[in-house]
Every structure is written in structure tokens, then in C-alpha cells.
Design a protein around this motif. Structure first.
Motif, mmCIF file in Angstrom:
data_model
loop_
_atom_site.group_PDB
_atom_site.id
_atom_site.type_symbol
_atom_site.label_atom_id
_atom_site.label_comp_id
_atom_site.label_asym_id
_atom_site.label_seq_id
_atom_site.Cartn_x
_atom_site.Cartn_y
_atom_site.Cartn_z
ATOM 1 N N UNK A 100 0.745 -1.309 -0.064
ATOM 2 C CA UNK A 100 0.046 0.075 -0.062
ATOM 3 C C UNK A 100 0.875 1.287 0.022
ATOM 4 N N UNK A 101 0.223 2.316 -0.573
ATOM 5 C CA UNK A 101 1.157 3.263 -0.636
ATOM 6 C C UNK A 101 0.276 4.779 -0.495
ATOM 7 N N UNK A 102 0.345 5.635 0.305
ATOM 8 C CA UNK A 102 -0.568 6.783 0.432
ATOM 9 C C UNK A 102 -0.450 7.796 -0.572
ATOM 10 N N UNK A 103 -1.578 8.245 -0.872
ATOM 11 C CA UNK A 103 -1.293 9.531 -1.959
ATOM 12 C C UNK A 103 -2.369 10.550 -1.445
ATOM 13 N N UNK A 104 -1.874 11.743 -1.878
ATOM 14 C CA UNK A 104 -2.733 13.128 -1.715
ATOM 15 C C UNK A 104 -2.996 13.780 -2.975
ATOM 16 N N UNK A 105 -4.097 14.154 -3.359
ATOM 17 C CA UNK A 105 -4.107 15.296 -4.539
ATOM 18 C C UNK A 105 -5.057 16.276 -4.192
ATOM 19 N N UNK A 106 -4.334 17.507 -4.582
ATOM 20 C CA UNK A 106 -5.272 18.852 -4.374
ATOM 21 C C UNK A 106 -4.831 19.498 -5.797
ATOM 22 N N UNK A 107 -5.791 20.547 -5.826
ATOM 23 C CA UNK A 107 -5.773 21.238 -7.141
ATOM 24 C C UNK A 107 -4.496 21.620 -7.828
ATOM 25 N N UNK A 108 -3.543 21.889 -6.899
ATOM 26 C CA UNK A 108 -2.066 22.329 -7.376
ATOM 27 C C UNK A 108 -1.060 21.023 -7.737
ATOM 28 N N UNK A 109 -0.981 20.106 -7.031
ATOM 29 C CA UNK A 109 -0.233 19.074 -6.928
ATOM 30 C C UNK A 109 -0.479 17.715 -6.253
ATOM 31 N N UNK A 110 0.187 16.549 -6.421
ATOM 32 C CA UNK A 110 -0.105 15.386 -5.965
ATOM 33 C C UNK A 110 0.977 14.924 -5.277
ATOM 34 N N UNK A 111 1.003 14.253 -4.054
ATOM 35 C CA UNK A 111 1.854 13.866 -3.029
ATOM 36 C C UNK A 111 1.758 12.361 -3.044
ATOM 37 N N UNK A 112 2.884 11.736 -3.372
ATOM 38 C CA UNK A 112 3.187 10.167 -3.193
ATOM 39 C C UNK A 112 4.130 9.878 -2.033
ATOM 40 N N UNK A 113 3.611 8.988 -1.264
ATOM 41 C CA UNK A 113 4.786 8.518 0.019
ATOM 42 C C UNK A 113 5.350 7.217 -0.676
ATOM 43 N N UNK A 114 6.703 7.744 -1.238
ATOM 44 C CA UNK A 114 7.518 6.719 -1.761
ATOM 45 C C UNK A 114 8.485 6.239 -0.755
ATOM 46 N N UNK A 115 8.414 6.764 0.604
ATOM 47 C CA UNK A 115 9.160 6.133 1.506
ATOM 48 C C UNK A 115 10.649 6.470 1.249
ATOM 49 N N UNK A 116 10.932 7.411 0.584
ATOM 50 C CA UNK A 116 12.439 7.599 0.237
ATOM 51 C C UNK A 116 13.020 8.594 1.231
#
Length: 277
Positions: A100-116
């Protein structure tokens, strides 16, 4: 390797949203109610589009297949002021290896939790991405202008919607509608008035090269005139595309908080300003 993963994540983030937001549309079709089966379907879908759009939020669950890759998503979305989403995704045959990977989306950007490393979140700014690929330009347009009701609006705008019958969708008695249209129609109907003609032509050329000729969209509308399920099927020379989305709990509260800057890496910066198109 790091750059390749960042690029792959960007592509995966777009794919995860394909079935949810890649269908924009302008309300159209025959405005008359009653009459032929097509007119009756149009009248019912117009009501569903208005009712679904007015709810402003919902829980969502989807499965998307592209070629040999399958990705699942579960969470919630809010479209009161652009599209905002808080979801968890799982991929098979692609990024994540089934974790599983968490993801957030807004009208300006998307954020993916890649664990880097110490900054687990990767930020993909739509403006930066849009400069590199018409696919990302369309994603930006969809996230700022779209909502589930526009999927209904797209089918309505084709003027080809037909009622299939009544079916059970997770315990809800729903009316099933279907429409098939060609890729030229699809591309033009997807975008809002803010999508540039240059990006439109690039998208049309991309779809043509991929061998995408037509798409079939099926909708299931519940007794309260809300969209409860949508499927999309498209054949091309890259293995095709297939998506199934379930909508429920309309009006649910959705919390989307951007990660702290200390936990975020900007994708454009990490890749030297470049993004794969």
C-alpha cells in the motif's frame, strides 16, 4: 534508479486517477424528455449529473488495469473547490510491488509517499509536469475543473447513451447506462475551456499513436439519482485500459492536509527539472 522510480511514480499517480478524473464533459445531448429511449436516457442522466455534482464529496474505490499492471485505490474525494483526495493505493505488476502507498491530491499538486529516506513524500507540481507532457496538462485541468458528475455529463454529451437495465450494485438497485464513442470525441470532451489547443492536439496525437480508437463507458445510477458505479474500457496497442470505480457515502467529510515541507521532496528538483512525458 532514484530518478526512474520518481518518474514511474508520476506515471502511476496519473494512472490511478484515470478512471476517476479522465472523463470530463460538457452537458449536451437532446434536451427533450420522454420520447425515444435515447431521450429518456438523456433526461435521467441529466438529473443524475446535477444531483451527483451537488453533493461535493464521496468515498471512492477503484481498480485500474493498463496492460499488465493493475492498481487499486480506496479513500475519499472532495470537489467543492477543485479536486482534493486522500487515498491509499496498491499496485500489482508495477510501482509498489503490491504494498500500500498513501497518496494525496490537491488542485495544485499530487503527493505520493514513496518512503525515500528522511523525506518520504514526493511532490509533483501540476504546472511543472504540464510543461513536459500533455498527459500531465490534462491531469492539471481535470484536478482543477472535474468531479464525478462530469463522467455522467460526458456520456450525456455523446448523445449516444442507452439504458441497459436495472442491476444490483453492492446492495443498491441501480439503473445501468452505456455509451461508446471514438477517440476524437473523447479527447475534445475530456477537457475544460482552460485546456489549451496546443495541449489538445498533443493529446490527440498521443492517443492516435497508441492506437486508441474508441472507448465504452458504463454508468450505474442509484434510486436517489447518484452515480454509484462507473466502468471504462479502451483498446490500444499498449495492452488496453480498463477501470471500475464505486462511489458511496456522498457528503462524507474529507481531510486532505499537505505534508510538512520537512518531509517533502520536489520531483522536478530531484530530477534536475525534468519529468518524463
Amino acid at each position: 534508479m532514484r530518478t526512474a522510480r520518481i518518474t514511474a511514480a508520476a506515471a502511476a499517480g496519473v494512472v490511478m486517477l484515470a478512471g476517476l478524473t479522465a472523463c470530463g464533459g460538457k452537458d449536451g445531448g437532446n434536451k427533450a424528455g420522454g420520447g425515444s429511449p435515447v431521450q429518456a436516457a438523456a433526461a435521467a442522466l441529466r438529473t443524475a449529473s446535477e444531483k451527483t455534482g451537488s453533493e461535493k464529496s464521496a468515498k471512492v474505490e477503484s481498480t485500474t488495469k493498463t496492460g499488465q499492471t493493475t492498481q487499486s485505490m480506496k479513500g475519499a474525494m472532495d470537489w467543492s473547490q477543485g479536486m482534493r483526495m486522500n487515498v491509499e493505493t496498491t499496485g500489482q505488476g508495477g510501482l509498489g510491488g503490491g504494498k500500500p502507498m498513501k497518496a494525496l491530491y490537491t488542485p495544485e499538486a499530487m503527493y505520493l509517499n514513496l518512503g525515500l529516506g528522511g523525506k518520504p513524500w514526493m511532490k509533483y507540481d501540476y504546472n511543472a509536469m504540464a510543461k513536459k507532457s500533455p498527459v500531465f496538462a490534462l491531469l492539471k485541468d481535470q484536478m482543477q475543473n472535474n468531479n464525478p458528475s462530469r463522467s455522467v455529463g460526458l456520456v450525456l454529451a455523446t448523445g449516444k447513451a442507452e439504458k441497459v437495465g436495472t442491476e444490483d450494485v453492492r446492495g443498491v438497485k441501480a439503473t445501468h447506462y452505456t455509451a461508446t464513442f471514438d477517440v476524437a470525441e473523447l479527447t475534445r470532451m475530456q477537457a475544460s475551456k482552460d485546456f489549451s489547443e496546443k495541449d489538445m492536439k498533443s493529446m490527440e496525437e498521443s492517443l492516435r499513436k497508441s492506437g486508441t480508437k474508441n472507448e465504452t463507458i458504463d454508468l450505474w445510477i442509484g434510486p436517489d439519482d447518484l452515480l454509484v458505479k462507473k466502468t471504462e474500457k479502451m483498446q490500444n496497442n499498449q495492452g488496453g485500459f480498463e477501470s471500475t470505480v464505486f462511489y458511496s457515502d456522498y457528503g462524507t467529510k474529507v481531510s486532505v492536509e499537505e505534508p510538512p515541507a520537512s518531509q517533502v521532496t520536489d520531483a522536478a528538483g530531484a530530477m534536475g527539472g525534468g519529468l518524463a512525458g
